[in-house]
Design a protein around this motif. Sequence first.
Motif, short mmCIF file in Angstrom:
data_model
loop_
_atom_site.label_atom_id
_atom_site.label_comp_id
_atom_site.label_asym_id
_atom_site.label_seq_id
_atom_site.Cartn_x
_atom_site.Cartn_y
_atom_site.Cartn_z
N ARG A 199 -33.35 35.02 -42.53
CA ARG A 199 -33.09 34.56 -43.90
C ARG A 199 -33.99 35.33 -44.88
O ARG A 199 -33.54 35.76 -45.94
N LYS B 273 -36.87 39.64 -48.77
CA LYS B 273 -38.31 39.30 -48.82
C LYS B 273 -39.07 39.90 -47.63
O LYS B 273 -40.28 39.81 -47.56
N HIS C 17 -53.78 20.36 -38.57
CA HIS C 17 -52.59 19.59 -38.95
C HIS C 17 -51.76 20.37 -39.96
O HIS C 17 -52.18 20.55 -41.11
N PHE D 43 -47.88 21.17 -41.87
CA PHE D 43 -46.89 20.34 -42.57
C PHE D 43 -45.51 20.97 -42.50
O PHE D 43 -45.39 22.20 -42.48
N ASN D 44 -44.53 20.15 -42.45
CA ASN D 44 -43.15 20.53 -42.20
C ASN D 44 -42.39 20.80 -43.51
O ASN D 44 -42.43 19.94 -44.38
N PRO D 45 -41.72 21.92 -43.69
CA PRO D 45 -41.59 23.06 -42.80
C PRO D 45 -42.84 23.95 -42.84
O PRO D 45 -43.26 24.37 -43.94
N VAL E 110 -43.34 27.06 -44.97
CA VAL E 110 -43.27 26.86 -46.43
C VAL E 110 -44.47 26.09 -46.97
O VAL E 110 -45.02 26.45 -48.02
N ASN F 237 -51.94 11.67 -44.28
CA ASN F 237 -51.00 10.60 -43.94
C ASN F 237 -51.49 9.22 -44.39
O ASN F 237 -50.70 8.29 -44.51
N LEU G 222 -49.90 9.59 -47.87
CA LEU G 222 -48.44 9.77 -47.92
C LEU G 222 -47.66 8.59 -47.34
O LEU G 222 -46.67 8.15 -47.92
N PRO H 224 -40.96 17.35 -54.68
CA PRO H 224 -39.79 18.17 -54.35
C PRO H 224 -38.65 17.38 -53.72
O PRO H 224 -37.49 17.72 -53.86
N LEU I 8 -37.76 12.37 -47.59
CA LEU I 8 -38.89 12.96 -46.88
C LEU I 8 -39.11 12.25 -45.53
O LEU I 8 -39.40 12.89 -44.52
#
Length: 282
Positions: free
Chosen positions: A51, A57, A139, A141-143, A146, A189, A192, A224, A230
């Motif tokens: 991608r 990119k 730790h 973060f998903n993704p 990104v 967490n 969050l 976002p 999420l």
Amino acid sequence: MVQTIMVIGAGQMGGGIAQVAAQAGYNVILNDIKDEFVQRGLGIIDKNLSRAVSKGKMEAAAKDAVLAKIKTSTSLDDAKDADLVVEAAIENMELKANIFKTLDVVCKPEAILATNTSSLPITQIAAVTKRPDKVIGMHFFNPVPVMKLLEIIRGFMTSDETYNTIAEIGLKMGKVNVEVKDSPGFGSNRILLPMINEAFFVLSEGLGTAEDIDNVMKFGMAHPMGPLALADLIGLDTCLNIMNVLYEGFKDSKYRPCPLLVKYVQSGLLGQKTGKGVYDYS
Ligand code: CAA
């Protein structure tokens, strides 16, 4: 000097960690219990890089160079070649304890053992090894490719040397490091998950539709994505696990898991990974 990083678990998180490690120039060993799982992880990395190439990119040759950095493995014995192991297996203390016991025997004495756990105590994982000074939480973060954050969690015995090495690797991976002490939910967490849990209470009380609740946070607070979407991305089972860790860890009713979240999990509606959670992805 860390040159080779082994990543245990080729799922969403492990695959992402392997990708950013290879892109940062490290030799990577991507490990899972079955070759089929490793190949699936590699496939996701390939897709992500393709991608980037199609968007202009990344050069096609750079993609090939990144993929060439990743070797595959289905045996923990391969950890003998690693300077750093990042464990990203499922969130089960017994399983992680077994993995860390094995790594402690197989790995070079100077190798660092890190875990990507989102909720289990680093100090307890470190205690099953004879090198608790070299055990640390990394730790992501998903993704992973990104999200810029790397939360680095020090166990009770983690040495400054271990911390500094990991912080340097985080920077090399292009991450923004934050350092936190070991505590239920760490920093991220603890902040969050109560918000996500509260969104489930708001939904269960019928105050608004899922879309409206998410839009409150998207358009009112510039998140976002909304907390319910999420939760679907993180996995509702993971969300519930973390709420349970907070509730049991602090013994405070403010962390009680929302019954609606529990019902989703009991029904097997776990979010994007099962095709249905709060939203339908089929
Ligand atoms: N893997 C790799 N790259 C991805 C991706 C994935 N799964 N999903 C999206 N991307 C990339 C896209 O290719 C795109 O890249 P470019 O900018 O280079 O073109 C970029 O991300 C933006 O993607 P989209 O335009 O498709 O979609 P978007 O703008 O809606 O962004 C999102 C998608 C990045 C997921 C965004 O909605 C977001 O940041 N959401 C919040 C995610 C979050 O909070 N994660 C943390 C969860 S908590 C956790 O992980 C830890 C825990 O312990 C629970």
